[in-house]
Design an enzyme around this catalytic site. Structure first.
Site, PDB file in Angstrom:
ATOM      1  N   CYS A   1       5.995  -6.597   7.402  1.00  0.00           N
ATOM      2  CA  CYS A   1       7.096  -6.181   8.271  1.00  0.00           C
ATOM      3  C   CYS A   1       7.308  -7.249   9.327  1.00  0.00           C
ATOM      4  O   CYS A   1       6.336  -7.802   9.862  1.00  0.00           O
ATOM      5  CB  CYS A   1       6.780  -4.835   8.932  1.00  0.00           C
ATOM      6  SG  CYS A   1       8.128  -4.199   9.960  1.00  0.00           S
TER       7      CYS A   1
ATOM      8  N   GLU B   1       0.830  -1.199   0.000  1.00  0.00           N
ATOM      9  CA  GLU B   1       0.000   0.000   0.000  1.00  0.00           C
ATOM     10  C   GLU B   1       0.867   1.252   0.000  1.00  0.00           C
ATOM     11  O   GLU B   1       1.974   1.264   0.539  1.00  0.00           O
ATOM     12  CB  GLU B   1      -0.932   0.013   1.214  1.00  0.00           C
ATOM     13  CG  GLU B   1      -2.047  -1.014   1.105  1.00  0.00           C
ATOM     14  CD  GLU B   1      -3.049  -0.932   2.246  1.00  0.00           C
ATOM     15  OE1 GLU B   1      -4.244  -1.148   1.977  1.00  0.00           O
ATOM     16  OE2 GLU B   1      -2.649  -0.667   3.399  1.00  0.00           O
TER      17      GLU B   1
ATOM     18  N   ASN C   1      -3.812   5.814  15.936  1.00  0.00           N
ATOM     19  CA  ASN C   1      -4.859   5.453  14.981  1.00  0.00           C
ATOM     20  C   ASN C   1      -5.268   4.005  15.219  1.00  0.00           C
ATOM     21  O   ASN C   1      -4.471   3.088  15.034  1.00  0.00           O
ATOM     22  CB  ASN C   1      -4.350   5.629  13.544  1.00  0.00           C
ATOM     23  CG  ASN C   1      -3.978   7.065  13.242  1.00  0.00           C
ATOM     24  OD1 ASN C   1      -4.827   7.942  13.245  1.00  0.00           O
ATOM     25  ND2 ASN C   1      -2.699   7.320  13.006  1.00  0.00           N
TER      26      ASN C   1
ATOM     27  N   CYS D   1       1.313  -1.392  15.601  1.00  0.00           N
ATOM     28  CA  CYS D   1       1.298  -1.201  14.147  1.00  0.00           C
ATOM     29  C   CYS D   1       0.606  -2.366  13.444  1.00  0.00           C
ATOM     30  O   CYS D   1       0.974  -3.530  13.638  1.00  0.00           O
ATOM     31  CB  CYS D   1       2.726  -1.043  13.632  1.00  0.00           C
ATOM     32  SG  CYS D   1       2.833  -0.769  11.852  1.00  0.00           S
TER      33      CYS D   1
ATOM     34  N   CYS E   1      -0.880   6.747  10.010  1.00  0.00           N
ATOM     35  CA  CYS E   1       0.277   6.081  10.606  1.00  0.00           C
ATOM     36  C   CYS E   1      -0.121   4.806  11.341  1.00  0.00           C
ATOM     37  O   CYS E   1      -1.003   4.809  12.198  1.00  0.00           O
ATOM     38  CB  CYS E   1       0.958   7.051  11.570  1.00  0.00           C
ATOM     39  SG  CYS E   1       2.415   6.388  12.380  1.00  0.00           S
TER      40      CYS E   1
ATOM     41  N   GLU F   1      10.208  -1.673   7.358  1.00  0.00           N
ATOM     42  CA  GLU F   1      11.323  -0.890   7.904  1.00  0.00           C
ATOM     43  C   GLU F   1      12.316  -0.650   6.778  1.00  0.00           C
ATOM     44  O   GLU F   1      12.953  -1.574   6.273  1.00  0.00           O
ATOM     45  CB  GLU F   1      11.983  -1.644   9.057  1.00  0.00           C
ATOM     46  CG  GLU F   1      13.368  -1.190   9.431  1.00  0.00           C
ATOM     47  CD  GLU F   1      13.458   0.272   9.855  1.00  0.00           C
ATOM     48  OE1 GLU F   1      14.392   0.957   9.393  1.00  0.00           O
ATOM     49  OE2 GLU F   1      12.596   0.724  10.647  1.00  0.00           O
TER      50      GLU F   1
END
Length: 344
Positions: free
Chosen positions: A111, A90, A292, A118, A335, A158
């Site tokens: 990741c 994305e 978020n 996250c 984020c 990352e």
């Protein structure tokens, strides 16, 4: 870097192999980056033999990423791209009132670092993106008449864990290709020390953002397992060295998690972390980020008043700090929300 590693190197080699004059490569790159032509067959200024070779090598289109899903909000657009092997990533485009456009791109499929707040980490790590796959995300936006005013490596993955990152930055800053200033690019990291050190040497004017999220070693290790490998104290020393060498500001991201890292004790510890580091300490800037929420994580959103109080504590102590204005949370484009779960 070997000349033929990226597609632009391969294009240059192709011109040579066909025994064509060097200016044909210049015509090709100008067609892509000045005329925004995405179809090799439409670059009529090139000889047919070269166009055919380009199509045979790269396919019909210059950009290799295929948009399969798009979500728009007032100031954000989130794109789900499919890669040639079927993997998905994305990227997010942001528009500001002044007409400025900024793009948040991915460096990895998924990741593997498992930061608890996250959503991307919940998907696990699939693979690194190639330099072309990284830059093709931007090429897609560019071909669709967007202005690449600023770029951030804050999407999936990352960036410093991907060896292709620096090839991608080289493409982005090549004046014959994207031609971006280093200062228009920001790379975010959870604290990969070798990557920070390499950036300092190779691209000293590129902006650096460090994800802190807790000033306490043990708590940060709980939130971000990478802290066990690269402890906060060692990362901060590396950031000091970066500032001393480059004279550039370092942005420190701090996601506000209710009841986790938002206390006065945390704010005072952040002050203690950044004060008395040296004559360069004014070049640290704290970027407070409202959390978020996602269905992949269980943390709670902190109230705006509490975030402002945290920010006030930092400022009163002489720390440069702001609260980030967020766009795209309503379409899971902010984020920590990217997770490539949308499909047509």
């Amino acid at each position: 870097m070997k000349q033929t590693k990226t597609k632009y190197g391969k294009m240059k080699q192709m011109v040579s192999n066909l025994k064509l004059p060097d200016y044909r490569y210049e015509q090709l790159t100008k067609a892509i980056f000045h005329q925004r032509i995405d179809n090799f067959d439409d670059i009529h200024i090139l000889p047919k033999a070269l166009r055919m070779s380009l199509v045979n090598e790269f396919g019909k289109n210059v950009s290799s990423v295929i948009p399969v899903f798009s979500q728009d909000s007032k100031q954000a657009q989130k794109l789900l791209f499919e890669l040639t092997d079927g993997e998905r990533i994305e990227a997010v485009g942001l528009k500001y009132k002044q007409g400025w456009e900024s793009f948040c791109i991915s460096s990895q499929c998924g990741c593997g670092f498992g930061c608890r707040f996250c959503a991307t980490g919940s998907a696990g790590f699939k693979r690194n993106l190639t330099a072309d796959e990284i830059t093709d995300q931007l090429l897609y936006f560019y071909f669709n008449n967007h202005r690449l005013n600023s770029i951030s490596f804050m999407g999936m993955g990352e960036a410093f864990a991907n060896p292709e990152l620096f090839d991608a930055v080289k493409i982005l800053t090549d004046q014959n290709l994207f031609g971006l200033s280093q200062r228009r690019i920001t790379i975010s990291t959870i604290g990969i020390i070798p990557g920070i050190q390499r950036l300092t040497k190779k691209f000293p004017q590129v902006n650096l953002a460090f994800s802190l999220h807790s000033p306490f070693e043990s708590r940060r290790s709980d939130l971000m397992p990478i802290n066990k490998r690269f402890p906060l104290n060692e990362v901060m020393k590396t950031l000091d060295e970066h500032i001393i060498h480059t004279g550039r500001r370092v942005f420190i991201a701090y996601i506000m998690l209710e009841g986790i890292n938002d206390s006065k004790e945390h704010a005072e510890a952040v002050v203690g972390l950044l004060k008395n580091r040296g004559s360069w300490e004014h070049l640290y800037h704290i970027d407070l980020i409202p959390y978020n929420s996602t269905d992949k994580t269980t943390f709670k959103f902190q109230s705006s008043s509490a975030i402002k109080q945290f920010c006030s504590t930092l400022k009163k102590a002489g720390i440069s700090a702001t609260v980030r204005t967020q766009f795209g949370s309503e379409i899971s484009a902010a984020c920590g929300q990217l997770c490539y779960e949308n499909e047509l």
